[in-house]
Design a protein around this motif. Structure first.
Motif, short mmCIF file in Angstrom:
data_model
loop_
_atom_site.label_atom_id
_atom_site.label_comp_id
_atom_site.label_asym_id
_atom_site.label_seq_id
_atom_site.Cartn_x
_atom_site.Cartn_y
_atom_site.Cartn_z
N ARG A 2 0.81 -1.21 0.00
CA ARG A 2 0.00 0.00 0.00
C ARG A 2 0.85 1.26 0.00
O ARG A 2 0.52 2.25 -0.64
N GLU A 3 1.96 1.27 0.74
CA GLU A 3 2.80 2.46 0.85
C GLU A 3 3.86 2.53 -0.24
O GLU A 3 4.56 3.53 -0.35
N CYS A 4 3.98 1.48 -1.04
CA CYS A 4 5.07 1.42 -2.01
C CYS A 4 4.62 1.53 -3.46
O CYS A 4 5.44 1.77 -4.34
N THR A 5 3.34 1.32 -3.72
CA THR A 5 2.88 1.26 -5.10
C THR A 5 1.63 2.10 -5.31
O THR A 5 0.93 2.45 -4.37
N LYS A 6 1.37 2.39 -6.58
CA LYS A 6 0.13 3.06 -6.97
C LYS A 6 -0.30 2.51 -8.31
O LYS A 6 0.52 2.38 -9.23
N LEU A 7 -1.59 2.20 -8.42
CA LEU A 7 -2.13 1.65 -9.65
C LEU A 7 -2.88 2.73 -10.41
O LEU A 7 -3.74 3.41 -9.85
N TYR A 8 -2.54 2.90 -11.70
CA TYR A 8 -3.22 3.85 -12.57
C TYR A 8 -4.05 3.07 -13.59
O TYR A 8 -3.50 2.30 -14.37
N LYS A 38 6.86 9.29 -15.93
CA LYS A 38 5.69 8.49 -15.53
C LYS A 38 4.54 8.71 -16.51
O LYS A 38 3.82 7.76 -16.84
N ARG A 50 2.42 5.97 -18.62
CA ARG A 50 0.97 5.86 -18.51
C ARG A 50 0.31 5.90 -19.90
O ARG A 50 -0.62 5.14 -20.17
N LEU A 56 1.11 -0.14 -12.98
CA LEU A 56 1.45 -0.24 -11.56
C LEU A 56 2.83 0.38 -11.36
O LEU A 56 3.82 -0.09 -11.93
N ASN A 86 7.60 2.58 -6.01
CA ASN A 86 8.60 3.57 -5.62
C ASN A 86 9.79 2.85 -4.98
O ASN A 86 9.66 2.24 -3.92
#
Length: 738
Positions: A228-234, A280, A284, A295, A298
């Protein structure tokens, strides 16, 4: 992958994934029933007293059976019937599965089989392990058929025995459970891995599904909470900003992937550029073009996490594969250090990338030149450059209009002064809007230009203060007392920076010049003639930071250190386009000499290196010298402007005397500025000292500044500098010294 039956329109698919699982559990139950039947020992009556201890107590009869009995006894009718049922169910499940997929249904197990490249045995093993997570009866059944009350979980041995009941068991199945296998890498918990010798023999090690995989297969989890604190999904089609710059690079990314042979593995794209350059956003847009989510992990957060780095990488890549997403690792430059531990982590990441079939990106702020081929993967690198000045101007104009700041600043000048990435431009404008709200100036636009410059500097992160001192510009053109020729030169230098977007961008000179796009000035003249003041005026006019280089932090007696320090100064300055001011440059870099020893050789190297960095720098470089004749001729050719500061004549000295006394200061009416200018042939720096000293005398005596204080201060300044003072030459003011 499992073998599918031919298309059958008459076979209905599964209505839900759970219906699929129910049929798979029914097949598993049938396999277990067959295995239980095979374990029966009809010729050896069991001792009733030992039945409660089955699996814990080994009997003599059991040892004899293990050593001497074979599996060639005749099957009874019940066992044969169970085998026929299993064969029929195998065929049914193949047809139903194929029909579901053809009808567009989503079945989690076939999906992960495709994404992770599982074969039929590996897929069936997943289902056997998943059964434990849905019904606790399988704990007892697994323990019983393994003849071990403590073995409640699936093991490699049990998986092979159950799968073999369908008549498809062959040699080589054990490799599915070896360390580094697909099942162990992506699906099972760590206790089942062979890396830990305390887990016992490979055949009996427990196979327990990872919690994230259990959640995905059962449809009760949509993200790995550990990331949760390391990734972000677009998502591919949600909130995707337009690609304002970098269209050529985007085209290359798409064309390469779409033009490759289908059998070729997807490459790893290594994109680098300064923060906010759009790395980024490029990924995307590429992922959205391929209809994939993105995905982003960081690297900084992954390194900060207390869990093993390799374990986190597996989780990230697995999450990307579950979503069918392209995966990007941002801040990859943190893994480019020479430290052995960092190098090990970098190799762990690169090795893990080999098994991923989705598009992969490494996003870095530093250039990295990887080996073209590493394992099975092709690594391709490309820079995401800062937009040219003309593109930057368009971004400033369009984005400021969106924020209703369209008439507040000279966007062309901003584009020329700050080599900002699109992200930095957007952040500057957003911050300026907030500053205006904070200052209560939403409707009063007069101060917006200064606020925008302040917001620009807030985006700049550099370490120039380690080797330079920032000067706060306080002077304007009215304070600089110079002949008109010198003033015009300074104003032309300002205009070069202000209109560089037009000349370099719109008029195409940027393509014609490989270097030398910055502005370099040489200020030459005696001490106190206004060189430092002029540098401040220039900085204030173009609204750029100015740093005076601290020579003690740059010059080193050790070979190569001076060049290293200079490289750091210019690299840091490049981030903000700051003005670099080298005072007393003749002492720092004098004439190149004939090489007589190693010191002469390396002194010449330092001189050449400074020339090189000045030409490469896109901003303003100012070198000030008291003795122009001491500078190397090669220096003189490299300067765009050479401003000679003459010793001021009487007229200019009078202007300096008058200009140095602020309007707020109390002044006697009898000050004879013309006498002071003609009698004391001093440069502006000395005059400044005299005026300031006189002001303190007046404050001490509680009176206004007059000729007495100025004359006394002038005498002290002349004596301090070893100049002759003759009282009788002071004319009518000689009596002031009684």
């Amino acid at each position: 992958m499992a073998v599918y039956a031919k298309k059958n329109k008459d076979t209905p698919g599964y209505a839900t994934a759970w219906e699929h699982y129910e049929r798979e559990w029914a097949r598993l139950d049938l396999r277990l029933a067959i295995l239980l039947k095979l374990m029966e020992e009809p010729d050896t009556p069991a001792d009733p007293s030992l039945l409660p201890f089955k699996g814990l107590v080994l009997t003599e009869e059991e040892m004899h059976r293990l050593l001497y009995d074979g599996d060639d006894r005749e099957e009874d009718a019940e066992l044969a019937d169970l085998r026929r049922q299993l064969a029929a169910m195998d065929r049914e499940l193949v047809r139903k599965r194929q029909a579901s997929l053809e009808q567009g249904g989503f079945l989690p197990v076939p999906y992960v089989s495709q994404m992770f490249g599982l074969n039929e045995f590996e897929e069936q093993t997943l289902l056997m392990a998943l059964a434990l997570e849905t019904d606790r009866k399988y704990e007892k059944l697994y323990a019983y058929v393994q003849d071990d009350a403590t073995s409640k979980y699936l093991t490699p041995e049990l998986a092979m025995r159950l799968y073999g009941l369908s008549g498809t068991c062959g040699g080589g199945l054990l490799k599915a459970f070896m360390n580094g296998s697909r099942l162990q890498e992506w699906f099972f918990r760590g206790e089942g891995r062979t890396a830990d010798p305390t887990n016992g023999p490979l055949l009996t090690r427990p196979l327990r599904l990872d919690e994230r995989m259990t959640a995905f297969l059962l449809g009760i989890g949509y993200a790995d909470v550990a990331l949760r604190e390391c990734t972000k999904l677009y998502e591919s089609d949600r909130d995707l900003p337009d690609l304002e710059t970098g269209h050529e690079l985007q085209g290359r990314l798409r064309a390469f992937v779409e033009g490759r042979a289908e059998s070729d593995p997807l490459p790893v794209f290594c994109l680098w550029g300064q923060p906010g350059s759009g790395k980024k956003l490029q990924t995307r847009h590429a992922a959205a073009h391929w209809d994939k989510p993105l995905l982003v992990a960081n690297v900084e957060s992954l390194l900060r996490d207390e869990r093993p780095f390799s374990e986190l990488i597996v989780k990230v890549l697995r999450e990307g594969m579950l979503y069918g997403a392209a995966v990007a690792f941002e801040r990859f430059h943190l893994l480019l250090g020479e430290d052995e531990a960092i190098g090990k982590k970098r190799m762990e990441l690169l090795n893990r990338l080999q098994s991923v079939q989705e598009p992969l990106f490494l996003l870095s702020e530093l250039a990295w030149n990887p080996r073209p081929l590493q394992g099975r993967k092709l690594f391709l690198e490309a820079e995401v450059p800062v937009p040219e000045a003309a593109e930057r101007r368009k971004l400033w104009e369009s984005w400021s209009a969106e924020r209703r700041l369209e008439h507040t600043a000279d966007w062309e000048a901003l584009a020329g002064k700050f080599r900002f990435s699109p992200g930095q431009i957007a952040a500057s404008l957003d911050y300026a809007v907030q500053l205006l709200r904070w200052n209560g100036s939403e409707t009063h636009r007069t101060g917006e230009s200064d606020v925008i410059y302040r917001a620009c500097y807030a985006q700049v992160q550099h370490n120039l203060k380690k080797k330079a001192v920032r000067i706060e510009p306080k002077y304007d053109w009215d304070r600089v007392i110079l002949p008109s020729e010198q003033k015009e030169q300074l104003k032309h230098a300002c205009a070069r920076l202000q209109y560089r977007g037009t000349v370099l961008g719109d008029w195409g000179f940027d393509r014609a010049l490989a270097y030398g796009k910055g502005v370099s000035l040489l200020f030459a003249g005696p001490p106190g003639t206004g060189k430092t003041m002029s540098a401040q005026v220039l900085a204030k006019e173009v609204q750029l930071e100015i740093y005076k280089i601290d020579l003690s932090q740059v010059i080193s007696k050790y070979i190569g250190e001076t060049e290293k320090n200079l490289h750091e100064v210019f690299s840091e300055a490049q981030l903000s386009n700051a003005i670099l001011f080298f005072d007393e440059a003749d002492a720092l870099f004098g004439k190149r000499s004939e090489v007589k020893d190693s010191h002469d050789k390396y002194s010449n190297v330092e001189t050449a290196y400074l020339l090189q960095k000045m030409e490469e720098y896109d901003g303003i470089t100012i070198l000030a010298t008291n003795l122009q004749q001491n500078l190397d001729e090669a220096f003189m050719r490299r300067f765009g402007f050479i401003v000679k500061f003459p010793f001021p004549d009487a007229e200019h000295r009078e202007q300096i005397w008058r200009g140095l006394i602020p309007s707020e200061a109390p002044v006697e009416d009898d000050i004879d500025f013309r006498f002071l200018a003609s009698k004391f042939e001093l440069a502006g720096g000395y005059i400044k000292n005299i005026v300031l000293s006189a002001a303190f005398m007046a404050a001490e005596q509680r009176c206004a500044i007059g000729m007495k204080q100025l004359m006394l201060a002038a005498r002290n300044e002349l004596r301090k500098n070893g100049k002759i003072w003759i009282r009788e030459e002071m004319g009518e003011y000689a009596d002031l010294f009684d």
